[in-house]
Write a protein that holds these residues in place. Structure first.
Motif, PDB file in Angstrom:
ATOM      1  N   ASP A  43      48.654  58.914  69.610  1.00 30.27           N
ATOM      2  CA  ASP A  43      49.017  58.489  68.252  1.00 30.27           C
ATOM      3  C   ASP A  43      48.422  59.428  67.214  1.00 30.27           C
ATOM      4  O   ASP A  43      47.210  59.504  67.037  1.00 30.27           O
ATOM      5  CB  ASP A  43      48.498  57.063  68.036  1.00 30.27           C
ATOM      6  CG  ASP A  43      48.909  56.463  66.716  1.00 30.27           C
ATOM      7  OD1 ASP A  43      49.227  57.217  65.767  1.00 30.27           O
ATOM      8  OD2 ASP A  43      48.906  55.227  66.618  1.00 30.27           O
ATOM      9  N   ARG A  80      53.147  60.473  69.440  1.00 27.89           N
ATOM     10  CA  ARG A  80      53.605  59.457  68.472  1.00 27.89           C
ATOM     11  C   ARG A  80      53.332  59.940  67.055  1.00 27.89           C
ATOM     12  O   ARG A  80      52.193  60.210  66.678  1.00 27.89           O
ATOM     13  CB  ARG A  80      52.898  58.129  68.697  1.00 27.89           C
ATOM     14  CG  ARG A  80      53.356  57.099  67.676  1.00 27.89           C
ATOM     15  CD  ARG A  80      52.722  55.762  67.813  1.00 27.89           C
ATOM     16  NE  ARG A  80      53.106  54.955  66.651  1.00 27.89           N
ATOM     17  CZ  ARG A  80      52.447  53.912  66.232  1.00 27.89           C
ATOM     18  NH1 ARG A  80      51.377  53.501  66.885  1.00 27.89           N
ATOM     19  NH2 ARG A  80      52.857  53.262  65.171  1.00 27.89           N
ATOM     20  N   VAL A 160      58.491  54.190  69.754  1.00 27.61           N
ATOM     21  CA  VAL A 160      57.232  54.621  70.346  1.00 27.61           C
ATOM     22  C   VAL A 160      56.094  53.720  69.873  1.00 27.61           C
ATOM     23  O   VAL A 160      55.144  53.466  70.619  1.00 27.61           O
ATOM     24  CB  VAL A 160      56.955  56.110  70.021  1.00 27.61           C
ATOM     25  CG1 VAL A 160      55.605  56.545  70.546  1.00 27.61           C
ATOM     26  CG2 VAL A 160      58.064  56.985  70.605  1.00 27.61           C
TER      27      VAL A 160
END
Length: 167
Positions: A43, A80, A160
């Motif tokens: 992320d 992400r 995602v």
């Protein structure tokens, strides 16, 4: 099972070696069993929000591994960015001169994933592997690298944000 043939680069799609590498494997040569893999989602939403030209580095992967453990062999690693949440017309994020701005992978990150972690593939929410800010200088070296290694990538991923960091 049905086969559909469509023009590429529309919506979520898989790129394999033949996308850029002469005589490389084509998509119909990839079996479904090759695509059921351990998932790792890195992320970088906050970083991308601050810098649309953000590139994923090896250091980013090391930080992720410190929090979630070593990326397993044959994993599918996803960058992400939440880029998929943008309106369709904003995906290229054009500036006043018509230049595209979106995040991507850096070569050191992909070399690490292939050479040190032996991943099966990578994914991202953007339409290209490499950020446009670097691709013009490298002539798509990053995308070519992952495909030359016999790995696949999935581009224009969506949802995602619904995936766990590991799964």
């Amino acid at each position: 099972v049905h086969t559909y043939t469509v023009v590429g680069q529309y919506g979520t799609h898989v790129d394999v070696g033949a996308h850029m590498v002469k005589n490389a494997r084509t998509l119909e040569q990839v079996g479904p069993e090759e695509m059921v893999l351990p998932l790792c989602v890195i992320d970088k939403v906050a970083e991308v929000a601050a810098n649309a030209d953000y590139v994923m580095t090896r250091a980013d992967i090391a930080t992720w591994e410190a929090a979630h453990g070593k990326i397993p062999e044959k994993a599918f690693v996803v960058f992400r960015s939440d880029w998929s949440k943008r309106p369709r017309e904003a995906m290229d994020n054009l500036d006043g001169d018509g230049n595209r701005h979106f995040p991507g992978w850096r070569l050191d990150a992909l070399r690490f994933l292939v050479e040190e972690r032996n991943v099966a593939g990578i994914g991202h929410e953007t339409s290209d592997t490499e950020a446009p800010a670097t691709s013009s200088a490298t002539s798509y070296e990053v995308e070519r690298y992952i495909l030359e290694q016999g790995r696949f990538q999935i581009e224009l991923l969506t949802n995602v944000d619904r995936c766990p960091p590991v799964g």
